[in-house]
Design a protein around this motif. Sequence first.
Motif, PDB file in Angstrom:
ATOM      1  N   ARG A   1       0.833  -1.215   0.000  1.00  0.00           N
ATOM      2  CA  ARG A   1       0.000   0.000   0.000  1.00  0.00           C
ATOM      3  C   ARG A   1       0.865   1.261   0.000  1.00  0.00           C
ATOM      4  O   ARG A   1       1.876   1.325   0.691  1.00  0.00           O
TER       5      ARG A   1
ATOM      6  N   GLU B   1       0.372   5.783  -0.329  1.00  0.00           N
ATOM      7  CA  GLU B   1      -0.542   6.920  -0.354  1.00  0.00           C
ATOM      8  C   GLU B   1       0.246   8.162  -0.746  1.00  0.00           C
ATOM      9  O   GLU B   1       1.323   8.423  -0.198  1.00  0.00           O
TER      10      GLU B   1
ATOM     11  N   THR C   1      -5.109  13.342  -3.719  1.00  0.00           N
ATOM     12  CA  THR C   1      -4.713  12.196  -2.903  1.00  0.00           C
ATOM     13  C   THR C   1      -4.807  10.957  -3.781  1.00  0.00           C
ATOM     14  O   THR C   1      -5.789  10.784  -4.502  1.00  0.00           O
TER      15      THR C   1
ATOM     16  N   ARG D   1      -4.398   6.795  -3.462  1.00  0.00           N
ATOM     17  CA  ARG D   1      -4.204   5.598  -2.637  1.00  0.00           C
ATOM     18  C   ARG D   1      -3.986   4.413  -3.555  1.00  0.00           C
ATOM     19  O   ARG D   1      -4.783   4.179  -4.465  1.00  0.00           O
TER      20      ARG D   1
ATOM     21  N   GLN E   1      -5.087   2.046  -8.250  1.00  0.00           N
ATOM     22  CA  GLN E   1      -5.076   3.314  -7.531  1.00  0.00           C
ATOM     23  C   GLN E   1      -6.468   3.952  -7.528  1.00  0.00           C
ATOM     24  O   GLN E   1      -7.221   3.839  -8.492  1.00  0.00           O
TER      25      GLN E   1
END
Length: 183
Positions: free
Chosen positions: A54, A56, A72, A74, A89
Motif C-alpha cells: 500500500r 498513499e 490524494t 491511494r 489506484q
Amino acid sequence: MAQVATKLAACRLLPVIALCLLVLTLSGCVSLPRPLPANASSPVLDPLLFFAGRTEGRGELRKILSSPIQVTVRGHGIVDEERILTLEQEVLEGEKPPRKRSWRIHRVDSNLYRGSLSDAKGPVTISVDGNRMHIAFTMEGGFPVDQYIFLAADGQSARNILVVSKLGMRVAVLEEEIVKTSE
C-alpha cells in the motif's frame, strides 16, 4: 503596388506573431517546483518493490489558468510470480468524484521497465537511474506526460513530480509526496 503587397504580407503574419507571443507568455504559467530533488546513486528505486503493498500520495496539482487542486492517490500493488506489478489506484482530485486507474509494469532490463496505464494512450516507458525513476506516456487527448519519482533515503517515501505538456508547453504540474503505508 509593392507597398500594398508588403502591407498585406505583414497583416497575414500578425496572427502568427500573436500566437507565438501567447505561447511564450503561457509557457511559464505552470512552473516546476523548486528545488528539484537531487539524483543519487542510492537507494536504488525499484518500482516493483516500492509500489508493492500500500502507498498513499498527497500533493497539489497546478493547471494552467486554474487554482491549485489538492490530490490524494491511494494505491495497492501486487507483484505476481511472473514479476509483473499490478497497481490499482484510487485518485481523489479536488471536489471531483474518486476515480480508479490501473498500472501493469514489468522489467525489460536492469534499468528499463515497460507497462500500461488505464488512462494512458499507448505504452508506458520507465527508466531508473539510482533513486530517480522517469515515467513517460501520453494521456488520452494527446497530452505527453513526464513523471519523475525520487526515492528518499529512508526507502519508504518518494517525491513525485508529474509534468503534462501540450504543443511543447507545460499545462499542468503535480507535486506529490508518496509514502508506503502498512497493509
